[in-house]
Scaffold this active site. Structure first.
Site, PDB file in Angstrom:
ATOM      1  N   ASP A  12       0.822  -1.220   0.000  1.00  0.00           N
ATOM      2  CA  ASP A  12       0.000   0.000   0.000  1.00  0.00           C
ATOM      3  C   ASP A  12       0.852   1.264   0.000  1.00  0.00           C
ATOM      4  O   ASP A  12       0.408   2.318   0.476  1.00  0.00           O
ATOM      5  CB  ASP A  12      -0.959   0.023   1.201  1.00  0.00           C
ATOM      6  N   LYS A  15       2.572   2.133  -5.057  1.00  0.00           N
ATOM      7  CA  LYS A  15       3.255   1.599  -6.243  1.00  0.00           C
ATOM      8  C   LYS A  15       2.456   1.820  -7.506  1.00  0.00           C
ATOM      9  O   LYS A  15       3.013   2.065  -8.576  1.00  0.00           O
ATOM     10  CB  LYS A  15       3.512   0.096  -6.064  1.00  0.00           C
ATOM     11  N   GLY A  16       1.112   1.710  -7.404  1.00  0.00           N
ATOM     12  CA  GLY A  16       0.276   1.838  -8.590  1.00  0.00           C
ATOM     13  C   GLY A  16       0.459   3.171  -9.269  1.00  0.00           C
ATOM     14  O   GLY A  16       0.618   3.251 -10.496  1.00  0.00           O
ATOM     15  N   LYS A  17       0.454   4.244  -8.482  1.00  0.00           N
ATOM     16  CA  LYS A  17       0.646   5.573  -9.069  1.00  0.00           C
ATOM     17  C   LYS A  17       2.032   5.686  -9.697  1.00  0.00           C
ATOM     18  O   LYS A  17       2.189   6.233 -10.792  1.00  0.00           O
ATOM     19  CB  LYS A  17       0.496   6.657  -7.995  1.00  0.00           C
ATOM     20  N   GLY A  39      -4.128  -4.142  -4.607  1.00  0.00           N
ATOM     21  CA  GLY A  39      -5.005  -3.082  -5.100  1.00  0.00           C
ATOM     22  C   GLY A  39      -4.213  -1.825  -5.369  1.00  0.00           C
ATOM     23  O   GLY A  39      -3.438  -1.369  -4.528  1.00  0.00           O
ATOM     24  N   HIS A  40      -4.373  -1.272  -6.585  1.00  0.00           N
ATOM     25  CA  HIS A  40      -3.704  -0.027  -6.937  1.00  0.00           C
ATOM     26  C   HIS A  40      -4.760   1.006  -7.306  1.00  0.00           C
ATOM     27  O   HIS A  40      -5.698   0.707  -8.053  1.00  0.00           O
ATOM     28  CB  HIS A  40      -2.781  -0.211  -8.150  1.00  0.00           C
ATOM     29  N   GLN A 198       2.119  -6.117  -3.114  1.00  0.00           N
ATOM     30  CA  GLN A 198       2.400  -6.099  -1.682  1.00  0.00           C
ATOM     31  C   GLN A 198       3.718  -5.338  -1.417  1.00  0.00           C
ATOM     32  O   GLN A 198       4.019  -4.380  -2.089  1.00  0.00           O
ATOM     33  CB  GLN A 198       2.423  -7.505  -1.087  1.00  0.00           C
ATOM     34  N   GLY A 283     -11.222  -2.572   1.689  1.00  0.00           N
ATOM     35  CA  GLY A 283     -11.880  -1.445   2.349  1.00  0.00           C
ATOM     36  C   GLY A 283     -11.543  -1.337   3.820  1.00  0.00           C
ATOM     37  O   GLY A 283     -12.007  -0.438   4.519  1.00  0.00           O
TER      38      GLY A 283
END
Length: 411
Positions: A12, A15-17, A39-40, A198, A283
């Site tokens: 969290d 990384k996605g951004k 989740g990204h 992760q 969530g």
């Protein structure tokens, strides 16, 4: 050039951004580990995308994205995500491939996963998506891969329920299947971004076992899950937050005291709300704490991280003072290295160093030199402590709110 992006904490980290941002200069993005438990969140202007299986680079219309050999793939989740992207105007045709060595998540694995964690005396706190069970089946040599979908003898070994589940997906999965090692061999001159899931502290071998994920979330996993040799990896980036978060159970030495009505409890609630610290997949509210520099330095050492990417620094914009953990007190001992012992980590009390806040918004800065002196001092202390440069700083959710001190695409 092959660049690896991993999380340098407990996941969290943003990384996605960062993968989405760096994908602008890549031709191919390969996700090398994990499954739909990741989740990204990508923010582009007023649009927000939550991705779980598809690599973040899919939002660029000219990029190829590949689900690597180290992933475990839930077909229902995969095609639901692809449908969501198409409905939102993202054309994925001919741009999404899957390594033929990737394993598949079956519905009964999800049921076993949830039941097994509930039955533990000390639950791990898994996402309940069947990820751990799929990796377990893989280790037991009882799993099923994309390559096995045309192996009739293997299909016949499955239960009737498993066959019924897979049958509608077989043609679609096989159409996306590639030999990833051969695919990349023929594109040696491409800019390839390897995306982890992760974080390093959740790696099965290097993390806080048994409170870890079941896959390889360390940098070495990029070579295995990406089907390239380790000497083909040119650069390793570690993404970390300006503070620390964790989802699920497990040790967390620098965690805030949520129950406190004093400074720590107030700070915990502030960080969680300001930083939107809720799981993209579950969530669940994330556990929050001071930046743990002992753990971050361990991640740098065990993953040969060449440079760090700092995110969520803007969350601290309004604070008078910032603290970071620089060592642990365990009983009568001062410990400066990250212990393997869960008992030691559970007993560890953070030794904190205070830094002055900068009391100024960072989100409008266009260069690092525009940062307040206090923000630069915080960053440069982290660099010295970890003996690793911080080359990228994120000061917001949008792509444009990213400060590049040195391009990750330079050797």
């Amino acid at each position: 050039m092959n660049v690896v992006v991993i999380g340098a904490q407990w996941g969290d980290e943003g990384k996605g951004k960062i993968v989405d941002y760096l994908a602008n200069e890549a031709q191919i993005i390969v996700r090398f580990s994990g499954g739909a438990n990741a989740g990204h969140t990508i923010v582009i202007g007023d649009e927000q995308y939550a991705l779980h299986l598809i690599p973040s680079g899919i939002l660029y219309p000219d990029k190829i994205v590949i689900l690597g050999a180290g992933m475990v793939i839930d077909p229902t989740a995969l095609f639901t995500e692809l449908d969501m992207l198409r409905e939102r105007g993202i054309d994925t045709t001919g741009r999404v491939f899957i390594s033929d060595r990737a394993h598949l998540v079956l519905p009964r694995y999800i049921e076993v996963d949830q039941a097994r964690d509930q039955a533990r005396k000390k639950p791990i706190g898994t996402t309940g998506r069947g990820i751990g069970i799929t990796y377990s089946m893989k280790s037991d040599r009882d799993g099923i891969r994309i390559a096995d979908l045309s192996w009739q003898e293997k299909i016949a070994e499955l239960t009737g329920g498993d066959r019924d589940f897979l049958t509608p997906y077989i043609d679609r999965l096989e159409a996306m299947s590639i030999d990833l090692s051969a695919y990349l061999m023929h594109r040696k001159n491409a800019q390839v971004l390897f995306e982890g899931a992760q974080g390093a502290l959740l790696d099965l071998d290097l993390g806080t076992y048994p409170y870890v994920s079941s896959g390889m979330s360390c940098a070495a996993g990029a070579a295995i899950g990406g089907c390239v040799g380790p000497r083909r990896l040119d650069k390793i980036l570690g993404v970390f937050k300006a503070y620390t978060t964790r989802v699920g159970n497990g040790p967390f030495p620098s965690e805030f005291d949520d129950r406190s009505e004093g400074a720590e409890g107030t700070l915990s609630r502030f960080i969680r709300e300001t930083g939107r610290e809720y799981g993209v997949t579950t969530g669940r509210p994330r556990r929050c704490g001071y930046l743990d520099l002992v753990a971050l330095r361990y991640a740098c050492l065990t993953n040969s991280i060449d440079s760090l990417v700092m995110t969520h620094l803007d969350v601290y914009d309004t604070l008078d003072e910032i603290k970071a953990c620089i060592a642990y007190r365990i009983g009568s001992r001062i410990v400066e290295n990250f212990p393997a012992s869960i008992e030691d980590l559970n007993r560890a009390q953070p030794i904190l160093r205070a830094f002055p806040g900068w009391k100024k918004s960072l989100s409008n800065a266009l260069t690092y030199e525009e940062f307040p002196v206090a923000a630069m001092e915080y960053i440069e202390f982290i660099e010295r402590f970890c003996e690793t440069p911080i080359d990228v700083v994120s000061v917001g959710y949008d792509r444009k709110e990213t400060i590049i001190r040195k391009s990750p695409w330079t050797r």
